[in-house]
Design a protein around this motif. Structure first.
Motif, PDB file in Angstrom:
ATOM      1  N   GLY A 212       0.830  -1.204   0.000  1.00 29.24           N
ATOM      2  CA  GLY A 212       0.000   0.000   0.000  1.00 29.24           C
ATOM      3  C   GLY A 212       0.859   1.247   0.000  1.00 29.24           C
ATOM      4  O   GLY A 212       0.339   2.358   0.073  1.00 29.24           O
ATOM      5  N   GLU A 213       2.192   1.053  -0.054  1.00 27.57           N
ATOM      6  CA  GLU A 213       3.168   2.144  -0.130  1.00 27.57           C
ATOM      7  C   GLU A 213       2.989   3.169   0.998  1.00 27.57           C
ATOM      8  O   GLU A 213       3.175   4.357   0.789  1.00 27.57           O
ATOM      9  CB  GLU A 213       3.107   2.815  -1.501  1.00 27.57           C
ATOM     10  N   ASN A 220      -6.610   1.540   0.678  1.00 28.89           N
ATOM     11  CA  ASN A 220      -8.044   1.411   0.423  1.00 28.89           C
ATOM     12  C   ASN A 220      -8.288   0.659  -0.884  1.00 28.89           C
ATOM     13  O   ASN A 220      -9.137  -0.239  -0.965  1.00 28.89           O
ATOM     14  CB  ASN A 220      -8.685   2.802   0.371  1.00 28.89           C
ATOM     15  N   THR A 221      -7.518   1.009  -1.914  1.00 28.65           N
ATOM     16  CA  THR A 221      -7.638   0.331  -3.204  1.00 28.65           C
ATOM     17  C   THR A 221      -7.230  -1.134  -3.110  1.00 28.65           C
ATOM     18  O   THR A 221      -7.917  -2.025  -3.634  1.00 28.65           O
ATOM     19  CB  THR A 221      -6.759   1.038  -4.263  1.00 28.65           C
ATOM     20  N   VAL A 222      -6.096  -1.391  -2.420  1.00 21.78           N
ATOM     21  CA  VAL A 222      -5.623  -2.766  -2.255  1.00 21.78           C
ATOM     22  C   VAL A 222      -6.660  -3.601  -1.523  1.00 21.78           C
ATOM     23  O   VAL A 222      -6.979  -4.731  -1.922  1.00 21.78           O
ATOM     24  CB  VAL A 222      -4.276  -2.800  -1.498  1.00 21.78           C
ATOM     25  N   MET A 223      -7.227  -3.054  -0.433  1.00 19.63           N
ATOM     26  CA  MET A 223      -8.201  -3.801   0.358  1.00 19.63           C
ATOM     27  C   MET A 223      -9.482  -4.049  -0.428  1.00 19.63           C
ATOM     28  O   MET A 223     -10.076  -5.132  -0.340  1.00 19.63           O
ATOM     29  CB  MET A 223      -8.504  -3.053   1.657  1.00 19.63           C
ATOM     30  N   GLU A 249     -11.823   1.636   5.917  1.00 21.46           N
ATOM     31  CA  GLU A 249     -12.852   2.306   5.116  1.00 21.46           C
ATOM     32  C   GLU A 249     -13.355   1.383   4.007  1.00 21.46           C
ATOM     33  O   GLU A 249     -14.550   1.366   3.687  1.00 21.46           O
ATOM     34  CB  GLU A 249     -12.301   3.600   4.536  1.00 21.46           C
ATOM     35  N   ALA A 250     -12.447   0.605   3.423  1.00 18.54           N
ATOM     36  CA  ALA A 250     -12.852  -0.331   2.375  1.00 18.54           C
ATOM     37  C   ALA A 250     -13.744  -1.431   2.938  1.00 18.54           C
ATOM     38  O   ALA A 250     -14.755  -1.814   2.327  1.00 18.54           O
ATOM     39  CB  ALA A 250     -11.615  -0.944   1.721  1.00 18.54           C
ATOM     40  N   ALA A 251     -13.390  -1.944   4.109  1.00 19.36           N
ATOM     41  CA  ALA A 251     -14.201  -2.988   4.740  1.00 19.36           C
ATOM     42  C   ALA A 251     -15.575  -2.453   5.124  1.00 19.36           C
ATOM     43  O   ALA A 251     -16.602  -3.127   4.937  1.00 19.36           O
ATOM     44  CB  ALA A 251     -13.482  -3.528   5.971  1.00 19.36           C
TER      45      ALA A 251
END
Length: 337
Positions: A212-213, A220-223, A249-251
């Motif tokens: 996620g750097e 968020n994108t990776v998750m 936030e993604a979850a």
């Protein structure tokens, strides 16, 4: 590359030695020099002009900001000290360029968060060769140098693995959102986490790992991609709090109840834990870590020690607290950063 791990109390001992007007810590080369009647030439940090630079991976990061605050607070007690902060822009090339500039400007010490351990090694060697001590914070350089001040890393990974493994009853599926490739802290966190999972929780599967750097948005994108790819995820380990917040936030957006762990202890993460959005983090008093780094730099300037005097890089490891919803209230306002 060898390193010698010292306790967090080393910094206090260093300052005490400075106050007493003597450097009692001996390195291999100093022992030889003292036998021949020679001594490393230090600087009087109480009267002579001193310049110290701090070069973090990126200046906008909450951890770097807290470090800088701790450094500045400590160094402000010395009216003869100039303290400058530079922005590494999360770029190896930028950090290398700035390191060259700091060497040319003859800073007395450099405190560095190395974006890439191998990529900054030559720059650190160049600084040390010019008689400029380099103190790394969290993200190390692949060469022997004056010192490093770090949060727990391998141990932090172990603690998170233990917490996840125990809570899942030894069975489940997890993912990792990791640091930028080449970052020493990420490698150490991974080492600790995976070793515990392999040895104690073989029935917990690590489904995937993506970088996620260090960034909330990237995590968020990776998750989001993980949640699309894997129908069942029980827990996620993120190498810092910013990425854990993005994963949370993604979850939440996907309506998933997943354990989410970070590592740092920043205020926003503690609030996420209080709100039930994240499960836990490994807290460090980062402002104090910044102050310890500055103390280490002043000791090195005073004593004349650089990497040339050392066979191993001394490491100061800060103490940590495993924070969950059960004890987050114990991290009082004056401890938050």
């Amino acid at each position: 590359m060898k390193k010698k791990i010292l306790s967090v109390f080393l910094a206090t001992a260093m300052v005490a030695a400075m106050a007493a007007g003597c450097g009692s810590v001996k390195t291999d080369n100093e022992v030889s020099a003292s036998e021949s009647g020679e001594k490393a030439a230090g600087k009087d940090v109480y009267s002579e002009e001193v310049k110290i630079a701090f070069l973090p991976n990126v200046i906008g990061d909450s951890v770097a900001a807290a470090w800088a605050d701790g450094m500045e607070t400590y160094l402000s007690e010395f009216k003869n000290v100039t303290f400058d902060v530079y922005d590494g822009e999360a770029s190896v090339d930028t950090e290398v360029q700035i390191m060259d500039e700091l060497i040319n400007q003859e800073y007395d010490a450099i405190i560095l968060q190395a974006t890439d351990a191998a990529g900054l090694a030559s720059s650190v060697d160049k600084a040390e060769g010019a008689g400029i001590p380099v103190i790394t914070v969290n993200m190390d350089a692949d060469t022997t140098h004056t010192g490093m001040v770090t949060m727990v890393d391998v141990e932090a990974g172990e603690k998170v693995a233990e917490a996840i493994g125990e809570s899942l009853g030894g069975e489940g599926e997890v993912v990792i959102i990791s640091a930028t490739p080449g970052a020493s802290k990420g490698e150490q966190l991974d080492k600790g986490f995976k070793s515990v999972m392999e040895e104690k929780y073989p029935n917990i599967e690590i489904l995937d790992e993506q970088s996620g750097e260090w960034l909330t948005e990237n995590a968020n994108t990776v998750m989001t991609n993980f949640l699309t790819k894997y129908p069942e995820i029980d827990a996620v380990f993120c190498h810092n709090d910013a990425m854990a917040e993005g994963a949370a936030e993604a979850a939440k957006a996907a309506g998933k109840d997943i354990q989410i762990w970070g590592c740092d202890g920043e205020t926003k993460m503690l609030e996420y834990i209080e709100q039930g959005l994240c499960t836990g983090t490994i807290y460090t008093d980062v402002k104090n870590q910044g102050a310890v780094s500055a103390q280490f730099a002043m000791y090195a300037i005073s004593s004349g020690i650089t990497g040339a005097n050392l066979s191993e890089t001394p490491i100061v490891k800060m103490s940590s607290i495993t924070v969950t919803g059960e004890n987050v209230g114990q991290i009082s306002e004056n401890m938050r950063w």
